[in-house]
Design a protein around this motif. Structure first.
Motif, mmCIF file in Angstrom:
data_model
loop_
_atom_site.group_PDB
_atom_site.id
_atom_site.type_symbol
_atom_site.label_atom_id
_atom_site.label_comp_id
_atom_site.label_asym_id
_atom_site.label_seq_id
_atom_site.Cartn_x
_atom_site.Cartn_y
_atom_site.Cartn_z
ATOM 1 N N LEU A 224 7.849 -7.147 -12.738
ATOM 2 C CA LEU A 224 8.263 -6.151 -12.942
ATOM 3 C C LEU A 224 7.773 -4.852 -13.750
ATOM 4 C CD1 LEU A 224 11.804 -7.704 -12.894
ATOM 5 C CD2 LEU A 224 11.184 -6.743 -11.326
ATOM 6 N N ALA A 225 6.705 -5.300 -14.215
ATOM 7 C CA ALA A 225 5.678 -4.188 -15.561
ATOM 8 C C ALA A 225 5.390 -2.963 -13.782
ATOM 9 C CB ALA A 225 5.139 -4.535 -15.633
ATOM 10 N N ARG A 226 5.230 -3.766 -12.676
ATOM 11 C CA ARG A 226 5.395 -2.475 -11.160
ATOM 12 C C ARG A 226 6.108 -2.601 -11.389
ATOM 13 N NH1 ARG A 226 1.143 -3.582 -6.735
ATOM 14 N NH2 ARG A 226 0.030 -5.263 -7.803
ATOM 15 N N GLY A 227 7.949 -3.031 -10.761
ATOM 16 C CA GLY A 227 8.545 -2.056 -10.808
ATOM 17 C C GLY A 227 9.033 -1.168 -11.578
ATOM 18 N N LEU A 228 9.201 -1.378 -12.561
ATOM 19 C CA LEU A 228 9.524 -0.053 -13.659
ATOM 20 C C LEU A 228 8.782 1.207 -14.098
ATOM 21 C CD1 LEU A 228 10.664 -3.192 -15.872
ATOM 22 C CD2 LEU A 228 11.615 -2.139 -15.223
ATOM 23 N N PHE A 229 7.354 -0.003 -13.202
ATOM 24 C CA PHE A 229 6.467 1.840 -13.820
ATOM 25 C C PHE A 229 6.701 2.669 -12.698
ATOM 26 C CE2 PHE A 229 2.283 4.115 -12.829
ATOM 27 C CZ PHE A 229 2.250 4.664 -13.227
ATOM 28 N N VAL A 230 7.242 2.216 -10.767
ATOM 29 C CA VAL A 230 7.688 2.629 -10.039
ATOM 30 C C VAL A 230 8.903 2.900 -9.710
ATOM 31 C CG1 VAL A 230 8.904 2.662 -7.565
ATOM 32 C CG2 VAL A 230 6.833 0.772 -8.312
ATOM 33 N N LEU A 231 9.772 3.136 -10.829
ATOM 34 C CA LEU A 231 10.867 3.395 -11.488
ATOM 35 C C LEU A 231 10.668 4.399 -12.096
ATOM 36 C CD1 LEU A 231 14.072 0.531 -12.053
ATOM 37 C CD2 LEU A 231 13.431 2.419 -9.852
ATOM 38 N N SER A 232 9.763 4.835 -12.912
ATOM 39 C CA SER A 232 9.487 5.939 -14.548
ATOM 40 C C SER A 232 9.131 6.967 -13.402
ATOM 41 C CB SER A 232 8.795 5.033 -15.334
ATOM 42 O OG SER A 232 8.301 6.183 -16.118
ATOM 43 N N ARG A 233 7.622 6.774 -12.477
ATOM 44 C CA ARG A 233 6.890 7.783 -12.268
ATOM 45 C C ARG A 233 7.424 8.118 -10.568
ATOM 46 N NH1 ARG A 233 1.648 8.680 -12.264
ATOM 47 N NH2 ARG A 233 1.360 8.683 -14.332
ATOM 48 N N SER A 234 8.523 7.609 -10.442
ATOM 49 C CA SER A 234 8.806 8.134 -8.957
ATOM 50 C C SER A 234 9.423 9.207 -9.351
ATOM 51 C CB SER A 234 10.768 7.736 -8.658
ATOM 52 O OG SER A 234 9.779 6.390 -8.041
ATOM 53 N N VAL A 235 9.965 9.345 -10.528
ATOM 54 C CA VAL A 235 10.538 11.107 -11.176
ATOM 55 C C VAL A 235 9.654 12.178 -11.512
ATOM 56 C CG1 VAL A 235 11.665 12.379 -13.373
ATOM 57 C CG2 VAL A 235 12.102 9.629 -13.038
#
Lengths: 267, 267, 267, 267
Positions: A224-235
């Motif tokens: 989920l470190a990757r998963g949460l980075f996905v949400l963050s970087r999507s912005v």
């Protein structure tokens, strides 16, 4: 008499505990959507959907900071570059964002996940009786034997990642307030110490490492470190794709058309 | 003397006003990242990157509610289903999320964008002198002449979308507080009235329509209705892909292997 | 005097030996495109671009057969299912194909690559002096210690993969004609023997294994087993996405809307 | 007595005429896969899956040439560039290819589809009684009123697309042999005449236009011009992603890290 498949098999094939969607019912983790809208923050819903329960305010604050920190790193980042290129090719804005997110793989978006695993190993060896410094040294040695890249430390661009200090300070404060227990923070500092002591060129923790500390302290599983980075970087991906859309280029290549790639093949 | 391309041409090819990234510098829209981390909410950064300035608290509250509302709609939603399928195929969690986001196209994720355009047209005809009810009637007629789907109204699953009431109430409150002016809200209600009056089966506004109202009131360009839905739905996509990962299936098809597709071809 | 970057640095950043593209020039691996069009088969160009030289007729025939064999496996295959779902969401046909291809990961499309590595290991142990049967037995044991799935052997759907016989026969013939040397074929048969001898339920080689044999015999690097499968399966993905487009559904979920997923969460 | 959904509803939900896949059975368009492997070319299977029947040799030859022509256009092409970037980010080769294919949208991969529609309109007006030249002139005028880009004609890079002559010659020959009737060829030449006569800078037909002629002559639906280009370009995308993999870069940006994007925002 039939032993064939049933409709229930199909229902079970798609079973989920994330949400219950029925006619006129939308519940996320058991909570009606109409009680979440206007009451719960977006970050609170991220936590709720991934963890099953809402966060405490202190947990939410840390997660919020980590999500803010990874939002953008400009057109040099592959995820941003390809989304901008996609935006000039006549695809939807969703396709442009997906193109960027698709690149957050083991090398681009996976360092946080790998760093969490590394810090968990340091913690585990320390709990098993090693002094923390020895645990960090031995884990770094083991890692280096496998790879020349130590996930979450050093940056090809920044001598000290500007996101390091505010994130580490927030975790310190959260430890002081009893929000988190500090095991990942101590492990990260021990690794940083190993990488810095007596070196001409220190290798300080970077944003992947700092967010790994945050996610580890908050109890997220490493993937989920990757998963949460996905949400963050999507912005940032969205913001850059949208800006590019407004610039009106068509079929944008990686460089102006007047610059030709160096040809290395047969002539 | 050369007229050839220069390095400056390359720099300009990748020009951006979103962020400034230089060694040891990360600024989003002119603001150092270290001043944003811990100070600004994640939704505040979404607004900042897309709009160039931070939101007011009232604006942020509305955007937050809209982002919460679209986060998940369960495994029936194509975006969720394909991300769960992807998670069983041996790709990264980022690839699974990208697969889901890629499907938020004109039909799946584009209704909000189209609804914003429709409501803008109602508003524009009303400003040009039509009574609002007439403007709504004529816009609905024009739209129906082109398509059998009216974007943002009705739902194949819900008789009344449970997200309708809380979102509309929040916009009402924001109008009362002077946060937004209410033009999109009035247009949406006028369209809903046209679609409901004297009908056996009303066609109430759905989540795409409600968020179109929010984004319109907040001054976002229509394509960003889709862009913001991407950010919102990414959360549910991630949560479902992650849950599926934990269930351990490999190469999950859309149905149990014992159910065979109906074959319609030559024999 | 400047030490700054130059335009040449940008040209080198994008250097390639695959093709030379300049105004009015298109050369693939040193061959003008106008000499390829109408002269070289599509499969010949696949070989040329990946290998740098054209194939012999015997090599081309084997590659052709392998590409034909993986083209489709119906809507149960995740790659096919998600492309069909994508085609109903208002995205381009290219996006639908990309969605399918994106799922050909380690589990769905990677078995050929893993099987090539396994067969190479058998070959290598045999060359180092083991009897082939012993080499196969020991490699299978090693692999099973790491994973419960042996790549390229057995099928959840077929008792004997119908693509096994024609592909193996073609490789046999190519060995007889001296087109290839047969090392991968012998290794595969040895593994099949280990998995079948004295068993109630044999585990015959499947299409991933057979194409691994073909690609290994032809000298492709293991990752290209996946790459070539991508080209092959893209055909079925496209055909199914196109068929789905013609059926006119919108936002197709994985099952009819009347079937609800089993809810496993809190109530 | 139940009115609920049945397993048959699920089978029908996934009905297809493309292939029949049952235990130990794989049939493509009614033909057992074991009769196709080694007997039918890869291009023959592409035709079979898309059209339902195998091609004649003359049809196959034309399709083969069109597929060869679009295989690569170097790192300036967005589809190629993003696949190379993806290959450095720690994702699978399939993800890299998907990333490239995802960009073949309306602007990058859609010109052939649009050109087919334009040429069909010329043909249709000519059949309705217009002289062909008049039909071409009026269609070009109509198109230019809507867009500044005429799909399939002119090239930003090539003065005359080097793929023009061999493709047009093959279609000429196929008309002479009675393989195709030539209506699209005549329409394309008429448009080219309109765009060239009396001009300082002619606007000759490009590869998208030539392949649109081929696909139109062969009776493909316009969206399949894009679909077939996807299959064609996937080859170059794969070859470039694979070459990039071998170069060992990590997180490749669009330019060397020493070149900074021009910053246009607030300071």
């Amino acid at each position: 008499m039939s032993d064939g498949p049933t409709v229930r098999d199909v229902s079970d094939w798609w079973s989920t505990a994330v949400s219950r969607i029925e006619p006129d019912v939308i519940e996320l983790r058991g909570r009606p959507i109409q009680e979440l809208i206007g009451q719960t923050s977006f970050v609170g819903v991220i936590w709720l959907l991934l963890r099953g329960q809402p966060p405490t305010p202190g947990q939410e604050r840390l997660l919020e900071a980590a999500l803010v920190s990874g939002a953008d790193h400009g057109p040099h980042a592959p995820s941003i570059a390809v989304a901008r290129i996609a935006a000039t090719c006549g695809v939807g804005l969703n396709n442009a964002v997906a193109t960027g997110v698709n690149l957050l793989g083991d090398v681009h978006g996976g360092a946080g996940e790998q760093c969490m695993e590394m810090l968990a190993e340091v913690t585990s060896r320390a709990r098993a009786g090693s002094a923390l410094g020895h645990a960090a040294t031995s884990v770094v040695e083991d890692w280096r034997a496998r790879s020349k890249y130590l996930p979450g430390f050093g940056h090809r661009f920044h001598s000290v990642d500007p996101r390091r200090e505010p994130l580490m300070n927030l975790v310190e404060a959260a430890v002081a307030e009893g929000v988190v227990d500090g095991a990942y923070l101590r492990a990260a500092k021990a690794v940083e110490h190993v990488l810095t002591e007596g070196r001409r060129k220190p290798v300080p923790i970077n944003v992947d490492g700092c967010t790994a500390v945050v996610y580890g302290e908050l109890g997220f599983a490493p993937p989920l470190a990757r998963g949460l980075f996905v949400l963050s970087r999507s912005v940032g991906i969205l913001a850059h794709a949208w800006e590019e859309t407004g610039q009106g280029r068509r079929n944008k290549g990686p460089m102006p058309p007047t610059i030709l790639p160096t040809y290395l093949g047969p002539v």
